[in-house]
Enzyme design. Structure first.
Site, PDB file in Angstrom:
ATOM      1  N   HIS A 382       0.818  -1.214   0.000  1.00  0.00           N
ATOM      2  CA  HIS A 382       0.000   0.000   0.000  1.00  0.00           C
ATOM      3  C   HIS A 382       0.855   1.267   0.000  1.00  0.00           C
ATOM      4  CE1 HIS A 382      -3.727   2.015   0.110  1.00  0.00           C
ATOM      5  NE2 HIS A 382      -4.410   1.116   0.792  1.00  0.00           N
ATOM      6  N   ASP A 386      -2.399   2.672  -4.217  1.00  0.00           N
ATOM      7  CA  ASP A 386      -3.615   2.554  -3.428  1.00  0.00           C
ATOM      8  C   ASP A 386      -4.521   1.449  -3.960  1.00  0.00           C
ATOM      9  OD1 ASP A 386      -2.831   4.680  -1.773  1.00  0.00           O
ATOM     10  OD2 ASP A 386      -3.605   6.142  -3.223  1.00  0.00           O
TER      11      ASP A 386
END
Length: 409
Positions: A382, A386
């Site tokens: 992450h 995203d």
């Protein structure tokens, strides 16, 4: 003259090898080519064969100890032949010429300090074991050459009732289930490396897993047709995993940020795709790498992947073939698993898990049909991207799998 058996160099990057198990002991006779020990380095494990017939005269490296390549691990020769051991197998504790005042640390346990340690001979492994068990090495009877204390001597001392610490009245009560007799399995070799890397992966990255299902009915039909054509010329066979690998390579070219690594607060984008394929072995997991997979045809991907997997299962895969991947695929479909959470092969940004395909009724427009569904699990870092771009990447893989002819154009 005794023959030296040395720790081999299993790869250019190998710095240390570990003897995981001795299949022969001192005094045992061996034939030329007979396996005498199992060794490992990084994720490679293999047997060492005797270079000549004879008798095991001396074992200089015990199980679980790591040594550099070229180190003598044992000697083979004629019975009762004397050997000059070149490698030091023990350390001698001698009194220091001057006293050093060691600062006290209340957080460290107080280990017994020997007052008369003029000539205590003990192997390094035995000394560490004795310290861990809080034993006074002066009270241990050595059975090694010259009275040297060995690992077996320390183990016997630990098992003696008088070596166990006395129970204190104010000690904390231990639940019954925690003192039940258990079997202890040392974590070393390949298992230790995997354990360390998996823990480091979870601690050094922000991992998130997305799941999706792909309708691979058309793909399986194409896979069978392609295999029939190919087998007219050779014995090779295309698998669903081969098509998934091709779909991943195409998708990585469409989403270059997934073909990257997060290193020292920088995202490194790779020009080529070096595809890692996880292979399960009896003693652990290895990841062979198909280099420049982005310039390989479907058949080349299939052939290279099978060759690397075969070498890995035979313990013949060089360490160089397990480094440098930019994205990894892990397939647990053969075990009946659908969705799972694969752990990143850091510093890579992504890893795709393939589950077990299954048939289910599905509406295609207004018609209910029998379709084959393939579960997919994508774990990504992450920190690099995203959820939305990661989902787009997974959707692209799904699209290639559901429209397989687009991968061949």
């Amino acid at each position: 003259m005794a023959v030296e058996v040395v720790m081999p160099k299993l790869g250019m990057a190998m710095k240390e090898g570990t003897v995981s198990e001795w299949s022969k002991g001192v005094g045992d006779t061996v034939e030329k080519g007979e396996a005498i020990a199992s060794i490992n380095s990084e994720k490679i494990e293999m047997d060492i064969e005797s270079p000549s017939e004879g008798t095991i005269l001396n074992i200089t490296v015990p199980e679980g100890q790591g040594v550099p390549p070229g180190t003598v691990i044992c000697y083979i020769g004629n019975p009762n032949e004397n050997v000059m051991v070149n490698e030091p197998v023990a350390e001698e504790i001698k009194p220091e010429n001057h006293k050093k005042e060691t600062p006290k640390n209340p957080d460290l346990p107080n280990l017994p300090i020997s007052k008369n340690v003029d000539r205590v001979m003990i192997t390094p492994v035995a000394r560490k074991m004795a310290q861990a068990a809080n034993l006074d090495i002066e009270k241990i009877q050595g059975t090694g050459p010259g009275g040297r204390i060995t690992k077996d001597d320390v183990q016997k001392a630990i098992k003696r009732p008088e070596s166990k610490p006395e129970k204190k009245e104010d000690s904390i009560l231990i639940p019954a289930q925690s003192i039940e007799k258990t079997q202890e399995i040392p974590v070393n070799g390949m298992r230790k490396i995997i354990a360390t890397r998996m823990q480091d992966s979870l601690q050094s990255s922000a991992q998130l897993t997305l799941t999706m299902k792909a309708d691979v009915t058309a793909l399986i039909k194409l896979q069978r047709q392609a295999t029939e054509i190919i087998q007219k010329h050779d014995d090779s066979k295309l698998t669903v995993t081969d098509f998934v690998a091709k779909a991943v390579v195409h998708s990585l070219k469409d989403h270059p940020k997934m073909n990257s690594a997060y290193v020292e607060d920088k995202i490194h984008l790779f020009e080529h795709v070096h595809l890692g394929l996880a292979v399960a072995l009896e003693k652990g997991l290895v990841v062979p790498v198909i280099r420049n997979a982005d310039v390989c045809t479907l058949k080349q991907l299939s052939k290279k992947g099978k060759e690397l997997a075969k070498l890995a299962r035979e313990g013949q895969l060089p360490s160089e073939e397990m480094n440098g991947s930019t994205f990894t695929i892990s397939n647990l479909g053969a075990y009946g698993v659908e969705h799972f959470t694969p752990i990143l092969n850091t510093p890579e940004t992504g890893i795709l898990g393939i589950g077990s395909a299954y048939d289910t009724p599905l509406y295609i427009e207004d018609t209910l049909e029998r379709r084959t569904i393939l579960p997919l699990s994508l774990t990504f870092d992450h920190r690099v991207l995203d959820g939305a771009p990661a989902s787009a990447f997974l959707q692209t893989i799904k699209r290639y799998l559901e429209e397989p002819m687009t991968m061949l154009l």
